[in-house]
Design a protein around this motif. Structure first.
Motif, short mmCIF file in Angstrom:
data_model
loop_
_atom_site.label_atom_id
_atom_site.label_comp_id
_atom_site.label_asym_id
_atom_site.label_seq_id
_atom_site.Cartn_x
_atom_site.Cartn_y
_atom_site.Cartn_z
N GLU A 1 9.61 13.44 -3.98
CA GLU A 1 8.40 13.80 -3.98
C GLU A 1 8.34 15.37 -3.75
O GLU A 1 9.42 15.97 -3.27
N ARG A 2 7.64 16.15 -4.43
CA ARG A 2 7.62 17.62 -4.62
C ARG A 2 7.39 18.08 -3.34
O ARG A 2 6.11 17.78 -2.87
N ARG A 3 8.03 19.13 -2.94
CA ARG A 3 7.67 19.84 -1.65
C ARG A 3 7.96 21.29 -1.58
O ARG A 3 8.90 21.78 -1.33
N GLY A 4 7.29 22.06 -2.48
CA GLY A 4 7.44 23.29 -2.73
C GLY A 4 8.80 23.52 -3.64
O GLY A 4 8.88 22.97 -4.80
N GLY B 1 12.38 21.94 -11.13
CA GLY B 1 12.93 23.08 -10.50
C GLY B 1 13.27 23.28 -9.24
O GLY B 1 13.24 24.30 -8.52
N ALA B 2 13.43 22.08 -8.44
CA ALA B 2 13.81 21.88 -7.12
C ALA B 2 15.14 22.74 -6.86
O ALA B 2 15.96 22.44 -7.55
N GLN C 1 0.75 -1.17 0.12
CA GLN C 1 -0.18 -0.14 -0.01
C GLN C 1 0.95 1.20 0.12
O GLN C 1 0.77 2.18 -0.72
N GLY C 2 1.91 1.27 0.85
CA GLY C 2 2.83 2.51 0.89
C GLY C 2 3.48 2.81 -0.47
O GLY C 2 3.59 3.89 -0.89
N VAL C 3 4.02 1.63 -1.04
CA VAL C 3 4.67 1.93 -2.58
C VAL C 3 3.68 2.22 -3.57
O VAL C 3 4.03 3.03 -4.20
N LEU C 4 2.64 1.55 -3.43
CA LEU C 4 1.38 2.12 -4.47
C LEU C 4 1.05 3.37 -4.33
O LEU C 4 1.12 4.22 -5.40
N GLU C 5 0.96 3.92 -3.03
CA GLU C 5 0.44 5.38 -2.73
C GLU C 5 1.49 6.50 -3.39
O GLU C 5 1.30 7.39 -4.07
N VAL C 6 2.77 6.03 -3.27
CA VAL C 6 3.88 6.69 -3.95
C VAL C 6 4.04 6.67 -5.51
O VAL C 6 3.98 7.75 -6.30
N ILE C 7 3.73 5.62 -5.89
CA ILE C 7 3.62 5.44 -7.40
C ILE C 7 2.37 6.14 -7.79
O ILE C 7 2.48 6.73 -8.95
N GLU C 8 1.26 6.27 -7.18
CA GLU C 8 0.11 6.73 -7.75
C GLU C 8 -0.18 8.39 -7.51
O GLU C 8 -1.02 8.99 -7.91
N SER C 9 0.61 8.88 -6.53
CA SER C 9 0.45 10.40 -6.05
C SER C 9 1.16 11.28 -7.25
O SER C 9 2.24 10.86 -7.73
N PRO C 10 0.20 12.18 -7.41
CA PRO C 10 0.73 13.12 -8.45
C PRO C 10 1.85 14.10 -8.00
O PRO C 10 2.44 14.80 -8.96
N ALA C 11 2.14 14.10 -6.97
CA ALA C 11 3.32 15.01 -6.13
C ALA C 11 4.79 14.08 -6.01
O ALA C 11 5.55 14.62 -5.73
N SER C 12 4.80 12.76 -6.51
CA SER C 12 5.75 11.94 -6.49
C SER C 12 6.03 11.18 -7.66
O SER C 12 5.02 10.96 -8.32
N THR C 13 7.22 10.60 -7.64
CA THR C 13 7.33 9.44 -8.64
C THR C 13 8.21 8.42 -7.80
O THR C 13 9.00 8.89 -7.04
#
Length: 183
Positions: A86-89, A125-126, A57-69
């Protein structure tokens, strides 16, 4: 229609992980950090944490999150490493980093973290990469320091009692924030 050339034998291929990669990535993360298999590499946490490193579940959440890859790294058609961005500003968070234990210590990790930093800087652009490391992992923190990361002294508590992150074998675990400028 032209097809992309096949990678040369031994060449690393970086790609975004798919939902169908979940079980393989969970197994990779587990093997790199927990249990006896992790002891063949140097990143083992087996002496400080037992149980699972993550779950499907944790891995799939990262894969499916639009803020992360979740980047899967393949060599000769096999997933040999992975890492999360994961994008953080204006920052990017680096996590879920694992290299197959038998391949650790051969320079693969340096290549992967450099690619993750390049992607975060060029694609998002991080301006800074952030990560958290268990503070008692002095060898791992020293490896990151050699890559340009610095300790901040900013600590967050380990989630004692939440077995999704493992079963602590000592009472003094906490996470320290490490940062590196990307500009």
């Amino acid at each position: 229609m032209a097809t992309a050339p096949s990678p040369a034998p031994g060449e690393l291929v970086f790609r975004d992980a798919l939902g169908s990669d979940t079980d393989e990535l969970v197994a990779l993360l587990q093997s790199a950090y927990r249990g006896d298999s992790s002891r063949s590499g140097w990143t083992t946490e087996a002496d400080i944490l037992e149980g699972q490193r993550t779950d499907a579940q944790g891995v799939l959440e990262v894969i499916e999150s639009p803020a992360s890859t979740l980047i899967a790294v393949e060599r000769d058609g096999e997933v040999v490493a992975c890492c999360q961005l994961e994008r953080r500003g204006e920052s990017a968070y680096f996590g879920m980093f694992a290299v197959r234990p038998a391949l650790q210590g051969a320079g693969l990790g340096k290549v992967i973290i450099a690619e993750a930093e390049r992607r975060a800087r060029e694609d998002w652009g991080a301006r800074e990469m952030q990560m958290t490391v268990i503070s008692v992992r002095e060898d791992l923190i020293a490896w990151y320091e050699r890559r340009g990361y610095r300790r901040t002294g900013e600590m967050t508590p380990f989630p004692y009692g939440d077995e999704r992150f493992g079963i602590p074998q000592r009472p003094d675990l906490e996470f320290e924030l490490l940062v590196k400028p990307l500009v």
